[in-house]
Motif scaffolding. Structure first.
Motif, PDB file in Angstrom:
ATOM      1  N   MET A   1       0.597  -1.056  -0.120  1.00  0.00           N
ATOM      2  CA  MET A   1      -0.129  -0.139  -0.001  1.00  0.00           C
ATOM      3  C   MET A   1       0.652   1.158  -0.521  1.00  0.00           C
ATOM      4  O   MET A   1       1.977   1.810   0.607  1.00  0.00           O
ATOM      5  N   ILE A   2       1.064   1.693  -1.443  1.00  0.00           N
ATOM      6  CA  ILE A   2       1.280   3.252  -0.767  1.00  0.00           C
ATOM      7  C   ILE A   2       0.483   4.347  -0.155  1.00  0.00           C
ATOM      8  O   ILE A   2      -0.645   5.102  -0.559  1.00  0.00           O
ATOM      9  N   TRP A   3       0.681   5.151   0.243  1.00  0.00           N
ATOM     10  CA  TRP A   3      -0.134   5.789   1.747  1.00  0.00           C
ATOM     11  C   TRP A   3      -0.300   7.508   0.752  1.00  0.00           C
ATOM     12  O   TRP A   3      -1.157   7.588   0.823  1.00  0.00           O
ATOM     13  N   ALA A   4       0.300   7.437  -0.034  1.00  0.00           N
ATOM     14  CA  ALA A   4       0.542   8.831  -0.594  1.00  0.00           C
ATOM     15  C   ALA A   4      -1.095   8.857  -1.363  1.00  0.00           C
ATOM     16  O   ALA A   4      -1.933   9.312  -1.625  1.00  0.00           O
TER      17      ALA A   4
ATOM     18  N   ILE B   1      -5.079  10.325  -1.768  1.00  0.00           N
ATOM     19  CA  ILE B   1      -5.840  11.221  -2.996  1.00  0.00           C
ATOM     20  C   ILE B   1      -6.300   9.839  -2.725  1.00  0.00           C
ATOM     21  O   ILE B   1      -7.487  10.923  -3.153  1.00  0.00           O
ATOM     22  N   THR B   2      -6.980   9.138  -3.606  1.00  0.00           N
ATOM     23  CA  THR B   2      -7.645   8.194  -4.121  1.00  0.00           C
ATOM     24  C   THR B   2      -9.593   8.311  -3.091  1.00  0.00           C
ATOM     25  O   THR B   2      -9.786   8.157  -3.521  1.00  0.00           O
ATOM     26  N   LEU B   3      -8.876   8.004  -1.771  1.00  0.00           N
ATOM     27  CA  LEU B   3      -9.800   8.200  -0.741  1.00  0.00           C
ATOM     28  C   LEU B   3     -10.210   9.634  -0.931  1.00  0.00           C
ATOM     29  O   LEU B   3     -11.777   9.885  -0.617  1.00  0.00           O
ATOM     30  N   ILE B   4      -9.525  11.145  -0.761  1.00  0.00           N
ATOM     31  CA  ILE B   4     -10.013  12.517  -0.706  1.00  0.00           C
ATOM     32  C   ILE B   4     -10.688  12.193  -2.051  1.00  0.00           C
ATOM     33  O   ILE B   4     -12.293  12.705  -1.813  1.00  0.00           O
TER      34      ILE B   4
ATOM     35  N   CYS C   1     -12.066   0.825  -7.296  1.00  0.00           N
ATOM     36  CA  CYS C   1     -10.988  -0.374  -7.758  1.00  0.00           C
ATOM     37  C   CYS C   1      -9.976  -0.242  -7.738  1.00  0.00           C
ATOM     38  O   CYS C   1      -9.178  -1.016  -7.696  1.00  0.00           O
ATOM     39  N   LEU C   2      -9.136   1.155  -8.020  1.00  0.00           N
ATOM     40  CA  LEU C   2      -7.562   1.102  -8.158  1.00  0.00           C
ATOM     41  C   LEU C   2      -7.215   1.316  -6.641  1.00  0.00           C
ATOM     42  O   LEU C   2      -6.223   0.103  -6.563  1.00  0.00           O
ATOM     43  N   LEU C   3      -8.117   1.223  -5.454  1.00  0.00           N
ATOM     44  CA  LEU C   3      -7.852   1.646  -4.281  1.00  0.00           C
ATOM     45  C   LEU C   3      -7.936   0.020  -3.917  1.00  0.00           C
ATOM     46  O   LEU C   3      -6.795  -0.390  -3.008  1.00  0.00           O
ATOM     47  N   TRP C   4      -8.140  -0.492  -4.331  1.00  0.00           N
ATOM     48  CA  TRP C   4      -8.327  -2.243  -4.013  1.00  0.00           C
ATOM     49  C   TRP C   4      -7.661  -3.127  -4.362  1.00  0.00           C
ATOM     50  O   TRP C   4      -6.310  -4.012  -3.853  1.00  0.00           O
ATOM     51  N   ALA C   5      -6.334  -2.211  -5.927  1.00  0.00           N
ATOM     52  CA  ALA C   5      -5.631  -2.756  -6.509  1.00  0.00           C
ATOM     53  C   ALA C   5      -4.307  -2.529  -6.038  1.00  0.00           C
ATOM     54  O   ALA C   5      -3.256  -3.642  -5.651  1.00  0.00           O
ATOM     55  N   GLY C   6      -4.449  -1.921  -5.296  1.00  0.00           N
ATOM     56  CA  GLY C   6      -2.815  -0.917  -4.776  1.00  0.00           C
ATOM     57  C   GLY C   6      -3.445  -1.591  -3.188  1.00  0.00           C
ATOM     58  O   GLY C   6      -2.225  -1.377  -2.350  1.00  0.00           O
ATOM     59  N   MET C   7      -4.203  -2.342  -2.629  1.00  0.00           N
ATOM     60  CA  MET C   7      -4.102  -2.444  -1.826  1.00  0.00           C
ATOM     61  C   MET C   7      -4.051  -4.261  -1.789  1.00  0.00           C
ATOM     62  O   MET C   7      -4.958  -4.581  -1.232  1.00  0.00           O
ATOM     63  N   ALA C   8      -3.768  -4.637  -2.270  1.00  0.00           N
ATOM     64  CA  ALA C   8      -3.107  -6.350  -2.861  1.00  0.00           C
ATOM     65  C   ALA C   8      -4.226  -7.388  -3.227  1.00  0.00           C
ATOM     66  O   ALA C   8      -4.213  -8.381  -2.691  1.00  0.00           O
TER      67      ALA C   8
END
Lengths: 157, 81
Positions: free
Chosen positions: B1-4, B8-11, B41-48
């Motif tokens: 998970m890349i925090w930045a 940004i995606t969550l906001i 979907c992008l967020l979940w791909a980032g969260m493995a």
């Protein structure tokens, strides 16, 4: 400082609460039926976001094994064949398990993912049923605004 | 998970959720809801969680948006709120 740390490390959970409340607000107070259903979908995805956030580990990769992680002795026997030994060594199941290079901390927890895969499909099914009911209501009452529908039900009585 | 990326995606997720519920045009609400699903979907791909991301991009951003657009076409496009 403690508050800042709690905000930054648990940011997923704060946002999940916010999105869930946006969806709940839309389901309760929006007058349009399609808007209500969009709110319901947002509510569902917020809960899925919470569950997927549980399975995240720091520095972990996707829970998929590569071939050399599962059969480490395979490459070893190839190496042996190069140096002249022609004996064909097939590792038994116990040997494979003993030689596994898997460290569970390297992979995200796949259990919440599998549970939420079902929840996504159920979510789109409920959305489809809700939209079908909306179309039926529009055919009967000529409106998808909740207040107008209630008005025409009242005047029909 | 890349925090930045996560932040940004969550906001943007909250912004798109609010916009899709506030706009008075139901067709644009459906499209912005598709954008919301794709960000998720992008967020979940980032969260493995790649399997969840695949399903969400196909089912959430694809089929849900088509259902919503079909309903908007068969009923009305205006919304009072």
């Amino acid at each position: 400082m403690e508050l800042l740390e709690a905000l930054s490390t648990k940011f997923n959970y704060w946002i999940y609460i916010i999105i869930m409340m946006i969806g709940l607000y839309a389901m309760i107070s929006k007058n349009n039926l399609v808007k209500k259903l969009i709110g319901m979908s947002i509510f569902q995805t917020a809960i899925i976001l919470f569950y997927v956030s549980i399975g995240v580990k720091e520095g972990a990769t996707i829970p998929i094994l590569y071939h050399d992680q599962v059969h480490p002795s395979h490459g070893y026997s190839h190496h042996k064949a190069d140096t002249g030994h022609i004996e064909d060594h097939h590792p038994s199941h116990e040997e494979i398990v003993a030689n596994l290079l898997i460290e569970p901390d390297d992979f995200g927890n796949p259990l919440p993912h599998v549970l939420m895969l079902t929840a996504i499909v159920v979510g789109v099914a409920t959305l489809g049923v809700g939209l079908a009911l909306t179309q039926k209501i529009y055919r009967d009452f000529g409106s998808i605004e909740e207040s107008e529908i209630l008005e025409s039900i009242k005047s029909a009585k | 998970m890349i925090w930045a990326f996560d932040l940004i995606t969550l906001i943007f997720l909250v912004i798109t959720a609010i916009i899709s519920l506030q706009t008075k045009d139901l067709l644009s609400a459906a499209m912005i809801f598709g954008v919301y699903s794709f960000l998720m979907c992008l967020l979940w791909a980032g969260m493995a969680a790649v399997d969840v991301a695949f399903t969400e991009s196909a089912v959430g951003a694809g089929v849900s948006a088509v259902f919503l657009i079909a309903t908007v076409l068969r009923t009305t496009r205006r919304s009072s709120d």
